[in-house]
Design an enzyme around this catalytic site. Sequence first.
Site, mmCIF file in Angstrom:
data_model
loop_
_atom_site.group_PDB
_atom_site.id
_atom_site.type_symbol
_atom_site.label_atom_id
_atom_site.label_comp_id
_atom_site.label_asym_id
_atom_site.label_seq_id
_atom_site.Cartn_x
_atom_site.Cartn_y
_atom_site.Cartn_z
ATOM 1 N N GLU A 262 15.492 114.153 14.489
ATOM 2 C CA GLU A 262 16.681 114.843 14.990
ATOM 3 C C GLU A 262 16.512 116.363 14.877
ATOM 4 O O GLU A 262 16.946 117.117 15.754
ATOM 5 C CB GLU A 262 17.920 114.395 14.213
ATOM 6 C CG GLU A 262 18.289 112.937 14.410
ATOM 7 C CD GLU A 262 18.682 112.623 15.845
ATOM 8 O OE1 GLU A 262 19.360 113.451 16.478
ATOM 9 O OE2 GLU A 262 18.284 111.554 16.326
ATOM 10 N N TRP A 265 14.282 117.335 17.674
ATOM 11 C CA TRP A 265 14.965 117.286 18.972
ATOM 12 C C TRP A 265 15.536 118.661 19.328
ATOM 13 O O TRP A 265 15.536 119.053 20.496
ATOM 14 C CB TRP A 265 16.070 116.234 18.928
ATOM 15 C CG TRP A 265 16.920 116.158 20.166
ATOM 16 C CD1 TRP A 265 18.132 116.740 20.374
ATOM 17 C CD2 TRP A 265 16.615 115.445 21.378
ATOM 18 N NE1 TRP A 265 18.604 116.447 21.626
ATOM 19 C CE2 TRP A 265 17.709 115.651 22.264
ATOM 20 C CE3 TRP A 265 15.554 114.645 21.784
ATOM 21 C CZ2 TRP A 265 17.737 115.087 23.541
ATOM 22 C CZ3 TRP A 265 15.584 114.085 23.057
ATOM 23 C CH2 TRP A 265 16.674 114.314 23.917
ATOM 24 N N TRP A 293 30.404 112.211 42.816
ATOM 25 C CA TRP A 293 31.344 112.333 41.707
ATOM 26 C C TRP A 293 32.776 112.356 42.239
ATOM 27 O O TRP A 293 33.029 112.867 43.320
ATOM 28 C CB TRP A 293 31.096 113.616 40.920
ATOM 29 C CG TRP A 293 29.726 113.782 40.331
ATOM 30 C CD1 TRP A 293 28.797 114.721 40.685
ATOM 31 C CD2 TRP A 293 29.128 112.995 39.292
ATOM 32 N NE1 TRP A 293 27.657 114.569 39.932
ATOM 33 C CE2 TRP A 293 27.838 113.514 39.064
ATOM 34 C CE3 TRP A 293 29.559 111.903 38.534
ATOM 35 C CZ2 TRP A 293 26.973 112.993 38.111
ATOM 36 C CZ3 TRP A 293 28.700 111.370 37.598
ATOM 37 C CH2 TRP A 293 27.422 111.913 37.378
ATOM 38 N N ASN A 331 28.107 111.414 15.893
ATOM 39 C CA ASN A 331 27.071 111.410 16.940
ATOM 40 C C ASN A 331 27.095 110.137 17.788
ATOM 41 O O ASN A 331 26.895 110.195 19.006
ATOM 42 C CB ASN A 331 25.682 111.612 16.327
ATOM 43 C CG ASN A 331 25.175 110.401 15.567
ATOM 44 O OD1 ASN A 331 25.819 109.929 14.635
ATOM 45 N ND2 ASN A 331 24.022 109.897 15.960
ATOM 46 N N TRP A 349 29.089 115.269 34.849
ATOM 47 C CA TRP A 349 28.769 115.531 33.451
ATOM 48 C C TRP A 349 29.050 116.974 33.041
ATOM 49 O O TRP A 349 29.320 117.255 31.869
ATOM 50 C CB TRP A 349 27.298 115.203 33.168
ATOM 51 C CG TRP A 349 26.299 115.988 33.988
ATOM 52 C CD1 TRP A 349 25.794 115.653 35.205
ATOM 53 C CD2 TRP A 349 25.704 117.247 33.644
ATOM 54 N NE1 TRP A 349 24.905 116.620 35.648
ATOM 55 C CE2 TRP A 349 24.833 117.598 34.714
ATOM 56 C CE3 TRP A 349 25.808 118.097 32.554
ATOM 57 C CZ2 TRP A 349 24.083 118.783 34.698
ATOM 58 C CZ3 TRP A 349 25.060 119.276 32.543
ATOM 59 C CH2 TRP A 349 24.210 119.606 33.596
ATOM 60 N N TRP A 372 23.904 115.928 27.294
ATOM 61 C CA TRP A 372 24.760 115.457 28.383
ATOM 62 C C TRP A 372 23.936 114.882 29.528
ATOM 63 O O TRP A 372 24.279 113.838 30.097
ATOM 64 C CB TRP A 372 25.668 116.587 28.868
ATOM 65 C CG TRP A 372 26.964 116.620 28.128
ATOM 66 C CD1 TRP A 372 27.294 117.396 27.066
ATOM 67 C CD2 TRP A 372 28.103 115.780 28.366
ATOM 68 N NE1 TRP A 372 28.561 117.111 26.621
ATOM 69 C CE2 TRP A 372 29.091 116.125 27.402
ATOM 70 C CE3 TRP A 372 28.391 114.790 29.300
ATOM 71 C CZ2 TRP A 372 30.333 115.497 27.360
ATOM 72 C CZ3 TRP A 372 29.636 114.164 29.250
ATOM 73 C CH2 TRP A 372 30.585 114.515 28.290
#
Length: 491
Positions: A262, A265, A293, A331, A349, A372
């Site tokens: 993590e 990341w 969308w 999370n 998004w 996202w």
Amino acid sequence: MTSPHIVWFRQDLRLHDQPALLAAAQAGTVIPIYILDDETPGDWRMGAAQRWWLHHSLASLAKDLAALGSRLILRRGPVVKTLRAVMAETGAEAIHAVRHYEPWWRAAEEELADVLDLEDGNHLARPEWVTTGSGKPFRIYSAFWKGLQSHMPPGHPLDPPEALDAPADWPRSEALADWDLLPTRPDWSTGFDADWTPGEAAARERVANFRLRASAYDSARNLPSEEGTSRLSPHLHFGEVSVRAVWHSLDRHGDTETYRKELAWRDFTDGVVMALPDYADCNGRAAFDRMPWRGGREAQADLKAWKAGRTGYPIVDAGMRQLWATGWMHNRVRMIAASFLVKHLLIDWREGERWFWDCLLDADYGNNAVNWQWVAGTGIDANMFGRIMAPLSQSEKFDAGDYIRQWVGELSHLPDAAIHDPEEAGRRPRDYPAKIIGHREGRERALAAGKTIRGEGASTGQWQVRTPRGRQRGSASRKTPTSARSTVLSR
């Protein structure tokens, strides 16, 4: 006396393992400065929740600097112009700063290249060092993680300076209170005060507490009702503790690879926005530029319900209310709430990304955008769009009952058998909304929309900057006022 050296603080608000501060201290007289710049980032100026944290973090840093015989100079304005003005006022010889990867900071660093001494201090390894055999950035995180291993472990954190030489004459400083970073009328930050203590001392204390349970992170992080995560993300975002200090704090504390991934990341996402600076505005996969969308009044009503935690899906609503109240969301619940917006509600998004940017205390430019796009399926390294999280079964699977009771007061009296889906159980209270869309209906609508772009190209194919297109129907506005928390919702 030698000419002073400026330390330009940004998202590195600490004294420990602060290489820019140490470099300036070794050179001679030090002038620490923080500049509040709402112009250089453009549309991505700091969100409202982070301004609350910034106020307290700067106050903490100023106190720590005072203990070393120094002070923190505060200025507001475009960073390049302001820094050059301070250099002219003080006769400063150079500026020292920790390297950043947000596109606006990289541009500012280039403009200041003739006077700027950059240090590495916010990453395990500089993202541009972790590349493929051909020298290109990794597009896929798993490959990045493997490539990172040749640079591991990171160097050990540096001790803070014992004292700082002060200039004979300090430059003018603005008052922190005059920046109006704290919310008023209404003050929506009362939950922040209860949940968080910004500053380096609090960050180091949280690291010490987490390392004792870090080996359980792999399983505990998925349970919203338990304290299984580190809750270090805001401290890491503001640089109140360095990532390599956190990394080495885990040494000899069992199997902590999942948490270390993590941390890595964060480096990966900075590498993505280094290669694709517009990644927060553009789909990583070009085919999604044609995604239908939803737009219009009905979609806007659904978006407002999602922001307010009034969707009729308890796990989603609990997460959105936790976000509003505390500036943070668990999370696992972040993924569920994000997937619900993009898949069940078929809303772009970027609408969710902007809301998180304004509401999250830990909203990194790269991390927010990459996460996202991963959930939405639009990113260069992403979940498939057709993989749709089922919020009701996810809630039950990860035993989120107590989490829901904490954040959705209308459901606090319900037993486990009913709390994950009170409508289906016939136990929905009158003051709790019905589902704004059924799970099957939302899933089928999303899959149908996904089919319209199938086979039209998976990704951009190369690391290249794409020009943001005009607004698609129902897509996010690129301008979000920092007062959105106060104006969009009223509680």
